[in-house]
Write a protein that holds these residues in place. Structure first.
Motif, short mmCIF file in Angstrom:
data_model
loop_
_atom_site.label_atom_id
_atom_site.label_comp_id
_atom_site.label_asym_id
_atom_site.label_seq_id
_atom_site.Cartn_x
_atom_site.Cartn_y
_atom_site.Cartn_z
N UNK A 163 39.36 40.11 46.05
CA UNK A 163 40.09 40.45 47.27
C UNK A 163 41.30 39.56 47.53
N UNK A 164 41.32 38.36 46.97
CA UNK A 164 42.43 37.44 47.25
C UNK A 164 43.71 37.80 46.52
N UNK A 165 43.62 38.71 45.57
CA UNK A 165 44.81 39.10 44.82
C UNK A 165 45.75 39.91 45.72
N UNK A 166 47.03 39.64 45.63
CA UNK A 166 48.02 40.38 46.41
C UNK A 166 48.34 41.67 45.67
N UNK A 167 47.76 42.77 46.13
CA UNK A 167 47.90 44.04 45.41
C UNK A 167 49.34 44.50 45.32
N UNK A 168 50.12 44.26 46.36
CA UNK A 168 51.50 44.75 46.34
C UNK A 168 52.28 44.13 45.20
N UNK A 169 51.97 42.88 44.86
CA UNK A 169 52.64 42.25 43.72
C UNK A 169 52.36 43.03 42.44
N UNK A 170 51.13 43.49 42.29
CA UNK A 170 50.76 44.23 41.09
C UNK A 170 51.32 45.64 41.12
N UNK A 171 51.38 46.25 42.29
CA UNK A 171 51.99 47.58 42.42
C UNK A 171 53.47 47.50 42.07
N UNK A 172 54.13 46.44 42.51
CA UNK A 172 55.55 46.26 42.17
C UNK A 172 55.73 46.19 40.66
N UNK A 173 54.76 45.57 39.98
CA UNK A 173 54.83 45.44 38.52
C UNK A 173 54.63 46.78 37.82
N UNK A 174 53.60 47.50 38.20
CA UNK A 174 53.28 48.76 37.50
C UNK A 174 54.21 49.90 37.91
N UNK A 175 54.71 49.84 39.15
CA UNK A 175 55.51 50.95 39.64
C UNK A 175 54.68 52.17 39.98
N UNK A 176 53.37 52.01 39.97
CA UNK A 176 52.45 53.12 40.22
C UNK A 176 51.20 52.56 40.88
N UNK A 177 50.99 52.92 42.13
CA UNK A 177 49.86 52.39 42.88
C UNK A 177 48.53 52.64 42.18
N UNK A 178 48.39 53.84 41.57
CA UNK A 178 47.12 54.19 40.94
C UNK A 178 46.86 53.44 39.64
N UNK A 179 47.85 52.69 39.16
CA UNK A 179 47.67 51.89 37.96
C UNK A 179 47.18 50.48 38.28
N UNK A 180 46.84 50.24 39.56
CA UNK A 180 46.30 48.94 39.98
C UNK A 180 44.82 49.12 40.30
N UNK A 181 43.98 48.34 39.65
CA UNK A 181 42.53 48.47 39.77
C UNK A 181 41.95 47.13 40.24
N UNK A 182 41.16 47.17 41.31
CA UNK A 182 40.60 45.94 41.87
C UNK A 182 39.11 45.86 41.58
N UNK A 183 38.69 44.74 40.99
CA UNK A 183 37.28 44.51 40.69
C UNK A 183 36.76 43.38 41.56
N UNK A 184 35.43 43.37 41.76
CA UNK A 184 34.85 42.43 42.71
C UNK A 184 33.73 41.57 42.14
N UNK A 185 33.39 41.75 40.86
CA UNK A 185 32.36 40.91 40.25
C UNK A 185 32.53 40.88 38.74
N UNK A 186 31.73 40.06 38.10
CA UNK A 186 31.85 39.84 36.66
C UNK A 186 31.63 41.13 35.87
N UNK A 187 30.60 41.88 36.21
CA UNK A 187 30.30 43.10 35.46
C UNK A 187 31.45 44.10 35.53
N UNK A 188 32.02 44.27 36.72
CA UNK A 188 33.15 45.19 36.88
C UNK A 188 34.34 44.71 36.07
N UNK A 189 34.59 43.42 36.09
CA UNK A 189 35.73 42.88 35.35
C UNK A 189 35.59 43.15 33.85
N UNK A 190 34.41 42.90 33.31
CA UNK A 190 34.18 43.13 31.89
C UNK A 190 34.31 44.61 31.53
N UNK A 191 33.75 45.48 32.38
CA UNK A 191 33.80 46.92 32.10
C UNK A 191 35.23 47.46 32.18
#
Length: 255
Positions: A163-191
């Motif tokens: 949650x601490x990640x600034x999503x808008x920074x990543x959206x600015x990078x991808x240029x596509x909101x749907x290309x930004x994926x937020x994970x909340x635990x180790x299992x999600x990150x690995x998958x």
């Protein structure tokens, strides 16, 4: 006995598709986050190797840029996935995202960078992973990066780690909101590292589909990933784009 002209068949030169990982290794990534990331990429590489070996259109190369209080490439040039060895990353320091953008922009060049392939290159895949906010000011560097022709056609995906990640920074990078994926635990990150890496490699290492209705590779990649998340119950905790459905569920213990 005369030589059979059909006995020797030259291998058709394949183009190259480079898969870039831009990895935040700042201090907040220490512990479970960087440990899971190292494991996930290392376990994913054999699958990408198989995709490359069975691909008649292109071979896949890997390049990794880590950024914290500065930037460093894991290897001085992209390496074919068959010979690539993942070196575990360590976390510590700040988050010099702007410097990472500058480094990437310099290397996305066919004249003096990483795109100098004699057989030609497909548009690259760039996966950005971060868990916080830049400690420099990346806006100017990103504007410069966006003018790079290779970056324009690249498939760009960002993984927000917690949650601490600034999503808008990543959206600015991808240029596509749907290309930004937020994970909340180790299992999600690995998958998600595995899913994004494998899907992007499969789609972007093939020749482009033809036809008026055929999607571009970036769109096809993002759409496929989004659909897989929706259809896989084990991924229901991952937020797509600006969604905050799972905000507040971060759990990075137990690594």
């Amino acid at each position: 006995m005369e030589n059979d002209p059909f006995a020797i068949v030259d291998e058709i030169p394949r183009k190259v598709m480079t898969l870039f990982y831009l990895v935040d290794t700042s201090g907040s990534m220490s512990g479970a986050k960087i440990g899971a990331l190292n494991t996930a990429v290392r376990e994913t590489l054999p699958i990408i190797k198989e995709i490359s070996e069975n691909n008649s259109d292109s071979k896949i190369k890997i390049s990794v840029l880590e950024f914290s209080s500065g930037c460093e490439w894991m290897y001085p040039a992209p390496k074919e996935v068959e010979t690539f060895e993942w070196r575990d990353l360590q976390a510590g320091g700040l988050t010099s995202l702007g410097e990472a953008y500058d480094n990437l922009s310099q290397k996305l060049s066919h004249s003096h960078g990483f795109m100098m392939e004699a057989t030609g290159s497909f548009a690259p895949v760039i996966i950005l992973l971060s868990d916080g906010a830049p400690t420099d000011h990346p806006e100017y560097a990103l504007d410069k990066l966006k003018s790079n022709n290779w970056f324009k056609v690249a498939t760009k995906i960002a993984i927000a780690i917690g949650d601490d990640c600034i999503k808008q920074t990543l959206i600015d990078f991808t240029g596509n909101e749907e290309a930004v994926l937020t994970v909340h635990n180790v299992d999600e990150l690995k998958k998600i590292i595995r899913m994004v890496s494998v899907t992007a490699s499969r789609v972007n290492s093939k020749n482009t589909s033809v036809g008026k209705e055929a999607p571009d590779k970036a769109t096809e990649t993002v759409t496929t990933i989004k659909n897989d998340i929706v259809n896989d119950p084990t991924l229901k905790g991952i937020d797509v784009g600006s969604s905050t459905t799972n905000a507040g569920t971060d759990d990075w213990a137990g690594w």
